[in-house]
Design a protein around this motif. Sequence first.
Motif, PDB file in Angstrom:
ATOM      1  N   ALA A   1      30.713   9.153   4.086  1.00 34.91           N
ATOM      2  CA  ALA A   1      30.150  10.618   3.315  1.00 34.91           C
ATOM      3  C   ALA A   1      31.009  10.197   2.034  1.00 34.91           C
ATOM      4  CB  ALA A   1      31.130  11.586   4.128  1.00 34.91           C
ATOM      5  N   TRP A   2      30.674   9.015   1.250  1.00 31.58           N
ATOM      6  CA  TRP A   2      31.563   8.601   0.155  1.00 31.58           C
ATOM      7  C   TRP A   2      30.639   8.941  -1.096  1.00 31.58           C
ATOM      8  CZ3 TRP A   2      31.872   3.293   2.428  1.00 31.58           C
ATOM      9  CH2 TRP A   2      30.871   2.262   2.492  1.00 31.58           C
ATOM     10  N   GLY A   3      29.545   9.610  -1.001  1.00 34.60           N
ATOM     11  CA  GLY A   3      28.804  10.496  -2.246  1.00 34.60           C
ATOM     12  C   GLY A   3      28.295   9.378  -3.108  1.00 34.60           C
ATOM     13  N   ALA A   4      28.131   9.599  -4.396  1.00 37.50           N
ATOM     14  CA  ALA A   4      27.198   9.005  -5.163  1.00 37.50           C
ATOM     15  C   ALA A   4      28.050   8.599  -6.613  1.00 37.50           C
ATOM     16  CB  ALA A   4      25.852   9.777  -5.652  1.00 37.50           C
ATOM     17  N   ASP A   5      27.699   7.561  -7.197  1.00 39.73           N
ATOM     18  CA  ASP A   5      28.414   6.997  -8.326  1.00 39.73           C
ATOM     19  C   ASP A   5      27.760   7.643  -9.485  1.00 39.73           C
ATOM     20  OD1 ASP A   5      30.597   5.271  -7.880  1.00 39.73           O
ATOM     21  OD2 ASP A   5      28.880   3.827  -7.185  1.00 39.73           O
TER      22      ASP A   5
ATOM     23  N   LEU B   1      18.316  13.534  -1.195  1.00 37.83           N
ATOM     24  CA  LEU B   1      18.571  15.008  -1.609  1.00 37.83           C
ATOM     25  C   LEU B   1      20.092  14.845  -2.031  1.00 37.83           C
ATOM     26  CD1 LEU B   1      16.003  16.561   0.811  1.00 37.83           C
ATOM     27  CD2 LEU B   1      15.613  16.059  -1.482  1.00 37.83           C
ATOM     28  N   LEU B   2      20.293  15.066  -3.373  1.00 40.14           N
ATOM     29  CA  LEU B   2      21.716  15.205  -3.610  1.00 40.14           C
ATOM     30  C   LEU B   2      22.120  16.505  -3.932  1.00 40.14           C
ATOM     31  CD1 LEU B   2      22.242  11.954  -6.117  1.00 40.14           C
ATOM     32  CD2 LEU B   2      21.854  12.047  -3.657  1.00 40.14           C
ATOM     33  N   TYR B   3      22.060  17.291  -2.966  1.00 40.80           N
ATOM     34  CA  TYR B   3      22.334  18.797  -2.806  1.00 40.80           C
ATOM     35  C   TYR B   3      22.848  18.922  -1.729  1.00 40.80           C
ATOM     36  CZ  TYR B   3      18.631  18.544  -6.037  1.00 40.80           C
ATOM     37  OH  TYR B   3      17.549  18.118  -7.343  1.00 40.80           O
ATOM     38  N   VAL B   4      23.482  20.391  -1.852  1.00 39.26           N
ATOM     39  CA  VAL B   4      24.422  21.150  -0.690  1.00 39.26           C
ATOM     40  C   VAL B   4      23.747  21.444   0.630  1.00 39.26           C
ATOM     41  CG1 VAL B   4      26.005  22.777  -0.177  1.00 39.26           C
ATOM     42  CG2 VAL B   4      26.140  21.748  -2.522  1.00 39.26           C
TER      43      VAL B   4
ATOM     44  N   ASP C   1      27.422   2.477  15.836  1.00 37.31           N
ATOM     45  CA  ASP C   1      28.419   3.496  15.647  1.00 37.31           C
ATOM     46  C   ASP C   1      28.862   3.843  14.030  1.00 37.31           C
ATOM     47  OD1 ASP C   1      28.827   3.980  18.179  1.00 37.31           O
ATOM     48  OD2 ASP C   1      29.951   2.086  18.373  1.00 37.31           O
ATOM     49  N   ILE C   2      28.023   3.568  13.044  1.00 36.66           N
ATOM     50  CA  ILE C   2      28.189   3.822  11.816  1.00 36.66           C
ATOM     51  C   ILE C   2      26.996   4.909  11.579  1.00 36.66           C
ATOM     52  CG2 ILE C   2      28.469   3.326   9.114  1.00 36.66           C
ATOM     53  CD1 ILE C   2      29.558   0.403  10.185  1.00 36.66           C
ATOM     54  N   TYR C   3      27.505   5.845  10.658  1.00 35.39           N
ATOM     55  CA  TYR C   3      26.727   7.080  10.219  1.00 35.39           C
ATOM     56  C   TYR C   3      26.906   7.242   8.924  1.00 35.39           C
ATOM     57  CZ  TYR C   3      26.821   7.853  15.531  1.00 35.39           C
ATOM     58  OH  TYR C   3      26.801   7.759  16.652  1.00 35.39           O
ATOM     59  N   ALA C   4      26.067   8.083   8.084  1.00 32.86           N
ATOM     60  CA  ALA C   4      25.948   8.304   6.860  1.00 32.86           C
ATOM     61  C   ALA C   4      25.439   9.698   6.498  1.00 32.86           C
ATOM     62  CB  ALA C   4      25.384   7.546   5.875  1.00 32.86           C
ATOM     63  N   LEU C   5      25.947  10.547   5.444  1.00 31.82           N
ATOM     64  CA  LEU C   5      25.322  11.721   5.245  1.00 31.82           C
ATOM     65  C   LEU C   5      26.093  12.003   3.852  1.00 31.82           C
ATOM     66  CD1 LEU C   5      27.098  15.039   6.823  1.00 31.82           C
ATOM     67  CD2 LEU C   5      28.231  12.678   6.672  1.00 31.82           C
ATOM     68  N   GLY C   6      25.071  12.937   3.281  1.00 33.85           N
ATOM     69  CA  GLY C   6      25.558  13.566   1.847  1.00 33.85           C
ATOM     70  C   GLY C   6      25.034  12.809   0.955  1.00 33.85           C
ATOM     71  N   ASP C   7      25.604  12.694  -0.467  1.00 36.83           N
ATOM     72  CA  ASP C   7      24.880  11.987  -1.520  1.00 36.83           C
ATOM     73  C   ASP C   7      24.723  10.633  -1.372  1.00 36.83           C
ATOM     74  OD1 ASP C   7      25.030  14.199  -2.747  1.00 36.83           O
ATOM     75  OD2 ASP C   7      26.084  13.885  -4.366  1.00 36.83           O
TER      76      ASP C   7
ATOM     77  N   ALA D   1      26.044  12.832 -19.029  1.00 38.06           N
ATOM     78  CA  ALA D   1      25.484  13.279 -17.684  1.00 38.06           C
ATOM     79  C   ALA D   1      24.104  12.777 -17.498  1.00 38.06           C
ATOM     80  CB  ALA D   1      25.168  14.927 -17.702  1.00 38.06           C
ATOM     81  N   VAL D   2      24.011  11.306 -17.389  1.00 36.94           N
ATOM     82  CA  VAL D   2      22.855  10.842 -17.375  1.00 36.94           C
ATOM     83  C   VAL D   2      22.298  10.288 -15.945  1.00 36.94           C
ATOM     84  CG1 VAL D   2      22.776   9.898 -19.547  1.00 36.94           C
ATOM     85  CG2 VAL D   2      24.005   8.467 -17.701  1.00 36.94           C
ATOM     86  N   GLY D   3      22.931  10.906 -14.805  1.00 37.28           N
ATOM     87  CA  GLY D   3      22.582  10.746 -13.600  1.00 37.28           C
ATOM     88  C   GLY D   3      23.536  10.233 -12.522  1.00 37.28           C
ATOM     89  N   LEU D   4      23.162  10.128 -11.429  1.00 36.12           N
ATOM     90  CA  LEU D   4      24.049   9.772  -9.992  1.00 36.12           C
ATOM     91  C   LEU D   4      23.039   8.699  -9.397  1.00 36.12           C
ATOM     92  CD1 LEU D   4      25.367  13.265  -8.884  1.00 36.12           C
ATOM     93  CD2 LEU D   4      26.732  11.368  -9.745  1.00 36.12           C
ATOM     94  N   ARG D   5      24.000   7.927  -8.649  1.00 39.05           N
ATOM     95  CA  ARG D   5      23.237   7.057  -7.712  1.00 39.05           C
ATOM     96  C   ARG D   5      23.975   6.842  -6.453  1.00 39.05           C
ATOM     97  NH1 ARG D   5      23.590   2.548 -11.241  1.00 39.05           N
ATOM     98  NH2 ARG D   5      21.919   2.944 -12.325  1.00 39.05           N
ATOM     99  N   PRO D   6      23.138   7.208  -5.281  1.00 43.63           N
ATOM    100  CA  PRO D   6      23.901   6.992  -3.938  1.00 43.63           C
ATOM    101  C   PRO D   6      24.791   5.694  -3.809  1.00 43.63           C
ATOM    102  CG  PRO D   6      21.807   7.468  -3.701  1.00 43.63           C
ATOM    103  CD  PRO D   6      21.978   7.184  -5.145  1.00 43.63           C
ATOM    104  N   ARG D   7      26.192   5.891  -3.144  1.00 45.11           N
ATOM    105  CA  ARG D   7      27.158   4.668  -3.344  1.00 45.11           C
ATOM    106  C   ARG D   7      26.617   3.740  -2.142  1.00 45.11           C
ATOM    107  NH1 ARG D   7      31.905   8.489  -4.633  1.00 45.11           N
ATOM    108  NH2 ARG D   7      31.943   8.099  -6.657  1.00 45.11           N
TER     109      ARG D   7
END
Length: 385
Positions: free
Chosen positions: A108-112, A286-289, A271-277, A238-244
């Motif tokens: 759940a380590w977000g986007a760069d 979808l980089l939203y809540v 046994d490895i999952y991912a969610l979020g950005d 503020a030119v954007g984000l990219r999933p990590r």
Amino acid sequence: MPDTAPIVIIGTGLAGYTLAREFRKLNKDAPVLMLTADDGHSYSKPMLSTGFAKAKTADQLSMADPGKMAEQLNIDVRTFATVTALDPDGHRLFIGEEAVAYSKLVLAWGADLIHLNIPGSGAGKVFAVNDLMDYRRIRDALHDKKKVAILGAGLIGCEFANDLLQGGYHVELIAPSDTALPGMLPKAAGDAVVKGLQAQGAVFHLGQVATAVEEAGDGVELTLDNGVKVQADIVLSAVGLRPRTTLAKHAGVQVNRGIVVDREMRTSAADIYALGDCAEVDGHVLLYVLPLMACAKALAKSLAGEPTKVSYGVMPVVVKTPACPVVVAPPPVGAEGEWRVEQSGDCDVRALFVNADGALEGFALTGSHVMEKQKLAQQLDPIHN
Ligand code: FAD
């Protein structure tokens, strides 16, 4: 893997903490360890682009420190613990030289943030905001200052422009596009946002990129590719984000635009999952809540022993630009059809994306038309039926 290995969640953003909270509702005592590269404060990231208008410090935006989160959720939280590698076969991860075993691992380590690397001596005055610590830094940098140049006119650039204007700052936006929010909105709706922000005092340099940023006195001077010079105290990029995805890719976990997961948030590794950005869920990035909340609820059930698929409904995005309110439900990627645009005033646009059969597939509303969100959302198919 030792029998006692915990469920490890990497990341204490909204995805990580929401998952931990949902899991604890279902399982009171399975060991959970959360690791984060940052200070582990719980906060609502969308509030970062409303903080100047509300005159909120970073401390005021923090809802709980990591100690309080650990106590509330009966979990362990390790802060400033940057994970540097994954070993899926060994059910381990690494923080530098230290190995940490897991029973199940959640990414759940977000986007760069995307960095532009503009040449010049002023690079030290270029800021970006993607977490509470960044927000603290930019607030400190803007103490007693008045003028901000924003690079990018997407969602985050426009939200910060509106917020800084309301906070009393002078704002100039520089973007290569010919309008605001170009990837999200049809042009008429983007133009309405430009007009709304201009009416509040924003200056736009559209169709331009910054080619140099040089120190100038206490601030900076940007050179644009048409030769225009823009002076500012600081620059907000503020030119954007990219999933990590890098660590996952190095570990052999399948990645595409994000870390590839199915509707149970399972990656290609056991046994490895991912969610979020960071995640690409059933093909959706979808980089939203709202999407991450839906994923957290489903994954919590799966981790508690009841395999559950996430279902995305209709999730319109509200852009926080009160100078020209915006709500958009983008058409599905690759949808064929056309935008039908009606405009009643500078800021009032109703744009409906309609397919060849006349069915509504998406919409973009600005100004007074945002009131129609509910009615139109009811006409859209959910992402997952
Ligand atoms: P993050 O919050 O980025 O959390 C990532 C976590 O992973 C952090 O704890 C980080 O330290 C940790 N981490 C990263 N790498 C490592 C590593 N190697 N080792 C250990 N830890 C690591 N969405 C909306 O729906 N509505 C809005 O109005 C809205 N407004 C926004 C305004 C702004 C200014 C921004 C930037 C985003 C906004 N968003 C909005 C998007 C939304 O906030 C994000 O989609 C969401 O917060 C992402 O949460 P996350 O937990 O996936 O990632």
